[in-house]
Write an enzyme that holds these catalytic residues in place. Structure first.
Site, PDB file in Angstrom:
ATOM      1  N   HIS A  17       0.844  -1.193   0.000  1.00 45.99           N
ATOM      2  CA  HIS A  17       0.000   0.000   0.000  1.00 45.99           C
ATOM      3  C   HIS A  17       0.887   1.254   0.000  1.00 45.99           C
ATOM      4  CE1 HIS A  17      -2.961   3.002   1.251  1.00 45.99           C
ATOM      5  NE2 HIS A  17      -2.188   3.299   2.283  1.00 45.99           N
ATOM      6  N   ASP A  65       6.069  21.084 -27.151  1.00 47.37           N
ATOM      7  CA  ASP A  65       6.034  19.742 -26.544  1.00 47.37           C
ATOM      8  C   ASP A  65       7.134  19.697 -25.506  1.00 47.37           C
ATOM      9  OD1 ASP A  65       6.041  16.860 -26.080  1.00 47.37           O
ATOM     10  OD2 ASP A  65       4.883  16.722 -27.925  1.00 47.37           O
ATOM     11  N   TRP A 101       7.062   0.025   3.891  1.00 48.44           N
ATOM     12  CA  TRP A 101       7.535   0.683   2.668  1.00 48.44           C
ATOM     13  C   TRP A 101       8.941   1.244   2.848  1.00 48.44           C
ATOM     14  CZ3 TRP A 101       8.987   5.605   1.022  1.00 48.44           C
ATOM     15  CH2 TRP A 101       8.885   6.632   1.967  1.00 48.44           C
ATOM     16  N   SER A 141      12.783   5.649 -14.295  1.00 47.36           N
ATOM     17  CA  SER A 141      11.673   6.379 -14.898  1.00 47.36           C
ATOM     18  C   SER A 141      11.596   7.803 -14.340  1.00 47.36           C
ATOM     19  CB  SER A 141      10.376   5.623 -14.635  1.00 47.36           C
ATOM     20  OG  SER A 141       9.274   6.458 -14.811  1.00 47.36           O
ATOM     21  N   SER A 142      11.681   7.942 -13.007  1.00 45.19           N
ATOM     22  CA  SER A 142      11.576   9.279 -12.416  1.00 45.19           C
ATOM     23  C   SER A 142      12.719  10.168 -12.853  1.00 45.19           C
ATOM     24  CB  SER A 142      11.649   9.224 -10.892  1.00 45.19           C
ATOM     25  OG  SER A 142      10.669   8.424 -10.399  1.00 45.19           O
ATOM     26  N   HIS A 185      13.589  11.889   3.015  1.00 39.73           N
ATOM     27  CA  HIS A 185      12.998  13.159   3.377  1.00 39.73           C
ATOM     28  C   HIS A 185      12.771  14.078   2.180  1.00 39.73           C
ATOM     29  CE1 HIS A 185      10.900  15.526   6.147  1.00 39.73           C
ATOM     30  NE2 HIS A 185      11.399  16.559   5.524  1.00 39.73           N
ATOM     31  N   GLU A 242      12.221  13.070  -0.616  1.00 40.09           N
ATOM     32  CA  GLU A 242      11.111  12.392  -1.302  1.00 40.09           C
ATOM     33  C   GLU A 242       9.747  12.908  -0.836  1.00 40.09           C
ATOM     34  OE1 GLU A 242      10.647  10.304  -3.703  1.00 40.09           O
ATOM     35  OE2 GLU A 242       8.605   9.629  -3.313  1.00 40.09           O
ATOM     36  N   TYR A 258       9.025  15.823   0.105  1.00 43.87           N
ATOM     37  CA  TYR A 258       8.779  17.127  -0.519  1.00 43.87           C
ATOM     38  C   TYR A 258       8.543  16.997  -2.008  1.00 43.87           C
ATOM     39  CZ  TYR A 258       9.878  18.918   4.009  1.00 43.87           C
ATOM     40  OH  TYR A 258       9.852  19.156   5.343  1.00 43.87           O
ATOM     41  N   SER A 273      -1.399  26.931  -5.820  1.00 44.20           N
ATOM     42  CA  SER A 273      -1.076  28.327  -6.121  1.00 44.20           C
ATOM     43  C   SER A 273      -1.637  28.780  -7.459  1.00 44.20           C
ATOM     44  CB  SER A 273       0.435  28.538  -6.130  1.00 44.20           C
ATOM     45  OG  SER A 273       0.995  28.096  -4.928  1.00 44.20           O
ATOM     46  N   HIS A 320      15.359  13.205  11.571  1.00 42.26           N
ATOM     47  CA  HIS A 320      14.196  13.329  12.454  1.00 42.26           C
ATOM     48  C   HIS A 320      13.238  12.144  12.289  1.00 42.26           C
ATOM     49  CE1 HIS A 320      12.026  15.939   9.206  1.00 42.26           C
ATOM     50  NE2 HIS A 320      11.753  14.679   9.037  1.00 42.26           N
ATOM     51  N   HIS A 321      13.502  11.295  11.293  1.00 39.47           N
ATOM     52  CA  HIS A 321      12.710  10.067  11.158  1.00 39.47           C
ATOM     53  C   HIS A 321      13.231   8.979  12.077  1.00 39.47           C
ATOM     54  CE1 HIS A 321      10.555  11.366   7.503  1.00 39.47           C
ATOM     55  NE2 HIS A 321      11.633  12.071   7.292  1.00 39.47           N
ATOM     56  N   THR A 340       7.179  27.036   4.947  1.00 37.06           N
ATOM     57  CA  THR A 340       5.856  26.449   4.737  1.00 37.06           C
ATOM     58  C   THR A 340       4.783  27.412   5.226  1.00 37.06           C
ATOM     59  OG1 THR A 340       6.935  24.359   5.250  1.00 37.06           O
ATOM     60  CG2 THR A 340       4.567  24.306   4.963  1.00 37.06           C
ATOM     61  N   LYS A 361       4.045  30.064   2.762  1.00 37.64           N
ATOM     62  CA  LYS A 361       3.128  29.639   1.706  1.00 37.64           C
ATOM     63  C   LYS A 361       1.683  29.689   2.172  1.00 37.64           C
ATOM     64  CE  LYS A 361       5.825  26.944  -1.342  1.00 37.64           C
ATOM     65  NZ  LYS A 361       5.128  27.476  -2.470  1.00 37.64           N
ATOM     66  N   ARG A 366       1.886   1.254  14.949  1.00 41.40           N
ATOM     67  CA  ARG A 366       1.504   1.095  13.540  1.00 41.40           C
ATOM     68  C   ARG A 366       1.955  -0.266  13.031  1.00 41.40           C
ATOM     69  NH1 ARG A 366       6.205   4.506  10.319  1.00 41.40           N
ATOM     70  NH2 ARG A 366       5.009   3.981   8.473  1.00 41.40           N
TER      71      ARG A 366
END
Lengths: 191, 521
Positions: free
Chosen positions: B71, B100, B136, B164-165, B248, B250, B252, B263, B297-298, B323, B326, B445
């Site tokens: 998931h 294009d 994950w 791909s990315s 991290h 990732e 963002y 925006s 921080h993770h 943040t 924004k 979790r």
């Protein structure tokens, strides 16, 4: 048409730079591994101690304080040995070389090669903890049923911060299947 | 503007297989992500069904672990990221006045890698043993020493997604840097283009690190290296450092493009210019740069020294500043505007409020001593679902409603859109809000069973989940209905819409647009 060619050249220039950046970052991912180890070595974070024997310097002993060193011996799950320190703790003078024995016994029916991985707690103490002799510097082989005393000679640096009164030295013995196999192949060949 | 050759398109399956057209590829990305949303969502339904009651009901614990793992992986790499690439494909060329993408063939390849990547990943479910079951984040040694045999397929899948990315982001950067219409300076670009430019740089910086970390796993598993194996001198904690150095930025990557979409939408329905355009650009860039120095921080609980925890705590809190800029800018854009609340605007306003809730729970967890209590509980699950579902996914919904008329030439059904919004809004909060309380009370979790006292909140969450999951079928219906017909959209679509795609192109946007570059003043 020339416009299109110009566009193409400009594009491939940027593409090249970006591909280079990609390769660089892939390399950087790998470079994080030695960087991490160097960072831990220098700062002593993570309780990592040096895996090299330290030079013995002329004794400069701090006779005014004691530091308690505690010893722990543990085994990884797939390690069929018994392993413990001969004493559970001792008081040492900072700067003075001290010796402690660990006792390991192979209780399995095979000859096994093991690796001991040291760790010092609290992490900040690792920087001030040096070993001049240690069974963890090399792999250890025990035949079936063999028991062995394994010495460690260590020095607690006299510059160790005053607030650290107790240092815990822990060893975990890991089975090293690759090395075990190699050794047995060699001994087979010798026969 | 609508000369004949503009709408000349190839026919049959070849149109899609060999497509080099940014609009077709964008469409395929969006549909791919939509399909993945239902697959990943189906897995979430299994998770919530199992958690409806304490005890083991429906699935084996190992299968539950496979569900949480897949998931997460599918939603992150298969839904959010491809959806944003789809938006980028459709919109970046139209917004900057380019005909294009700069590298159309690479564009085709970067899309068609994805079905294979996810085919590989999902095929692990049908393999002997089990599918990846380590979460994950695939922490070593769960994924190395203890990983199931199918982990190698997972690694291969991640490699493909990464390739791909990276190709996708190279394409975006080259397009934005080299193909802007004359007069479109960097500081005149729409914010969506800006956020994607920065996101693409983030992708190029961290996807290779992800590729590196899975390669290390691969060699640890199969070729006798010991990067993460303590017996060989490696260190499993280092896995977490390298993983989160990717991980991290990732997160963002998954949120910056949604900032861009919001925006674009808020000014349209406030009928005012975006407040603080340049501060938006700088805020986005600062968030991106800060994302590289906060990864630990993770992993506050791995036993870092005090100095390290303080550094990562303060750096993390610092991110709240850009943040906040924004959020305040969006609010200021709406301030005294002539607001109307069509579906895209509703999703955008909900985004601002709910994303801020997610941001605040993130701020709570940035405080190291508090994080020790929240770590690996449902509180973190609530946090990242608020930022990713009511954040990223809501922005994707908002963007889809906003540009669907431009893409298809037809207005979507506004009533159904509003039904979709209101039911989603209520159910998503019923789904995720109780998880905060569960986490504070200590429910861990990724565990298929729980203590009795957690039952009520879990049942609430599960009911919310079933409604939220079900209502997305309505969204599928709305999209199909809109593609098949409906009230014709005007070229400008929305009264307050601005930007080249609304001002200079008809609706639907022709197959080839801006073959002659427009002048931007």
């Amino acid at each position: 048409m020339t416009d299109q060619n110009q566009q193409k050249n400009a594009n491939s220039k940027v593409v090249r730079k970006l591909l280079l950046a990609t390769v660089f970052m892939f390399g950087f991912g790998y470079a994080l591994v030695p960087l991490y180890n160097i960072f831990c070595d220098i700062t002593g974070l993570n309780g990592k101690t040096s895996d090299q024997a330290a030079e013995v310097k002329p004794a400069d002993i701090d006779n005014n304080r004691w530091v308690t060193v505690e010893f722990i011996g543990s085994l990884n799950d797939n390690m069929p040995w018994k392993f413990r320190p001969a004493v559970s703790k001792m008081k040492v003078r900072p700067g003075e070389p001290s010796r402690v024995n660990y006792i390991a016994k192979n209780v399995s029916s095979n000859s096994i090669v093991g690796n001991a991985v040291p760790s010092v707690s609290p992490g900040q103490a690792a920087k001030y903890f040096t070993k001049t002799e240690c069974f963890c510097f090399t792999q250890q082989e025990l035949k079936s049923g063999e028991e062995k005393e394994m010495p460690v000679v260590f020095i607690v640096d006299k510059n160790i911060p005053k607030r650290i009164n107790t240092v815990t030295l822990s060893y975990t013995f890991f089975n090293s299947p690759a090395a075990t196999k190699e050794k047995s192949n060699v001994s087979m060949a010798n026969k | 503007m609508s000369e004949d050759h503009h709408d000349h398109k190839p026919t049959g399956i070849g149109r899609w297989l060999f497509s080099t057209n940014h609009k077709d590829i964008g469409t395929m990305y969006l549909w791919f992500s939509f399909i993945m949303l239902f697959i990943g969502g189906g897995m979430a339904m299994i998770i919530r069904a199992e958690l409806y009651q304490p005890g083991m009901q429906l699935v084996e614990p190992d299968f539950f672990n496979q569900m949480t793992t897949l998931h997460g992986l599918i939603m992150v790499f298969g839904v959010i990221m491809p959806a944003f690439v789809g938006f980028a494909n459709w919109l970046v060329p139209m917004m900057i006045g380019a005909p294009d993408m700069a590298l159309p063939r690479m564009n085709n390849m970067s899309f068609w890698i994805l079905p294979f990547a996810f085919g590989t990943l999902i095929s692990t479910l049908f393999m002997e043993g089990s599918a990846p079951n380590f979460g994950w984040t695939f922490y070593a040694p769960l994924s190395t020493t203890y990983g199931p045999a199918s982990t190698d397929y997972f690694i291969f899948g991640v490699h493909l997604m990464g390739i791909s990315s990276i190709m996708g982001s190279i394409n975006v950067i080259v397009t934005i840097l080299n193909m802007r219409a004359p007069g479109m300076t960097l500081m005149k670009m729409p914010i969506f283009v800006w956020t994607w430019l920065i996101t693409a740089f983030l992708l190029i910086a961290v996807m290779p690190v992800l590729a590196g970390v899975v390669t290390m796993m691969l060699t640890d598993r199969n070729f006798g290296t010991s990067f993460f194996e303590a017996s060989g001198g490696g260190d499993p904690v280092m896995f977490q450092h390298v993983f989160w150095f990717f991980g991290h930025p990732e997160v963002y990557i998954m949120i910056l493009p949604s900032f861009g979409i919001i925006s674009q939408i808020i000014p349209t329905f406030a009928r005012k210019k975006l407040f603080g355009y340049s501060s938006m650009v700088y805020a986005t860039a600062s968030i991106a740069i800060l994302s590289f120095i906060v990864w630990a921080h993770h992993m506050y609980t791995v036993g870092m020294p005090l100095a390290g925890e303080l550094f990562f705590m303060l750096a993390t809190m610092l991110i709240a500043v850009p943040t906040g800029v924004k959020v305040f800018n969006w609010t200021a854009t709406m301030w005294k505007g002539s607001l109307t609340f069509e579906t895209p605007m509703l999703f955008s306003v909900a985004f601002i409020i709910l994303f801020t809730i997610g941001g605040f729970s993130g701020l709570m967890m940035s405080i190291t001593p508090i994080d020790f209590q929240y770590h690996d509980t449902y509180f973190i699950v609530a946090h990242f679902h608020y930022v990713l579902v009511t954040g990223a996914l809501f922005a994707i919904f908002a963007g889809a409603y906003y540009w669907l008329p431009k893409w298809t030439g037809n207005m979507y059904d506004e009533t159904l859109g509003k039904v979709h919004f209101w039911i989603s809004l209520v159910s998503v909060n019923v789904l995720f809000f109780p998880m905060h309380f569960l986490g504070l009370a200590g429910m861990p979790r990724r565990i298929p069973d729980y203590a009795l006292q957690f039952t009520d909140f879990n049942q609430m969450a599960s009911i919310g989940a079933f409604v939220f999951g079900g209502i997305q079928l309505l969204f599928l219906f709305i999209v199909i209905k809109c593609i098949r017909g409906g009230e014709k959209a005007t070229d400008r679509v929305w009264e307050g819409a601005e930007g080249l795609e609304f001002e200079q192109l008809p609706s639907p946007a022709p197959f080839h647009s801006f073959t002659d570059a427009p002048q931007v003043k």
